[in-house]
Design a protein around this motif. Sequence first.
Motif, short mmCIF file in Angstrom:
data_model
loop_
_atom_site.label_atom_id
_atom_site.label_comp_id
_atom_site.label_asym_id
_atom_site.label_seq_id
_atom_site.Cartn_x
_atom_site.Cartn_y
_atom_site.Cartn_z
N ASP A 21 0.83 -1.20 0.00
CA ASP A 21 0.00 0.00 0.00
C ASP A 21 0.86 1.26 0.00
OD1 ASP A 21 -2.36 -1.55 0.21
OD2 ASP A 21 -2.17 -1.60 2.40
N ARG A 24 2.53 1.95 -3.39
CA ARG A 24 1.61 2.57 -4.35
C ARG A 24 1.46 4.06 -4.07
NH1 ARG A 24 -2.41 -0.32 -3.12
NH2 ARG A 24 -1.78 -2.05 -4.45
N GLN A 28 2.69 7.38 -6.47
CA GLN A 28 1.72 8.38 -6.91
C GLN A 28 2.14 9.79 -6.49
OE1 GLN A 28 -1.89 6.87 -5.16
NE2 GLN A 28 -2.28 5.44 -6.83
#
Length: 294
Positions: A21, A24, A28
């Motif tokens: 998690d 990611r 971003q």
Amino acid sequence: MKTLQPAPRFDEDTCPWSLIDDERLVRQVTEEAGRIALSYFARDVKVWEKSPNNPVCEADFAVDEFLRTTLMQNRTGYGWLSEETEDQPERLRCGRLWIVDPIDGTRSFLEGGDNWGISVALVQDQKPVVAAFYAPVKNAFYFARAGKGATRNGQPIQISGSIDLCSARMMGDPDAFKASKYWPTPWPPSMYAEQANSIALRLCQVADGQFDCCVTLRPKNDWDVAAADLIVREAGGLVTTGRECELVFNRRKPLHEHIVASTPGLITPIMDRVEPALEAWHKRLNTGIAPTAP
């Protein structure tokens, strides 16, 4: 005076977010931070000095605000350490901590150069576990997760594997490596050296094999090297202090006295020069005549 107790070892089982998690999220926000930085790049931006010869600009703070707001809102309970945010001692109690340099290489950024980037690292139990460094003008996005290797623009990278210092490519100030006042044991005259303003970029270019090693005897902060430390190590390289100690992050004073990054095959000849230089440096320092470190 209030004394903060060291953070207990991070308990991944009770954390609602896995490293997948966090990986990611880091990808971003670092990409978006690069877009924000580029919106200020090669424009007339407000610039001032935090200290003599240490420029900062409004882009640094715009990127810092975006990263801090986005990362902290999405990860309640994680700590925060950034070059452009006032340090808070509560971070020492955090098992996971964001360490950020919103623009590493501000001088190059202001000059319209390409030797700058955004550095984002997640540190767990004082070691980086997720890291990104994005140099937008170079179109180079470096990424690593502990135990999963390192990539540039999604492609796996690895160190050069060089074992010959005479033909090595050193990322650092060429004039500094030629200056005999710094080095009791000289560097090979055939060794190539090249400078870049961003220390994180220098280390990443060791990680992807463009260069073989990087040495600086100047102190570097956690935010300068946290992301690049993991990227180099995951690419098969070594990152240490000039005393061959591993870097430890999220300490009360987030500073590392010197940085050596290298392929394993070059670490011995490099230390054969760095260690005598440090000894000579400290002797001169005690007499009050030490020159500026390279």
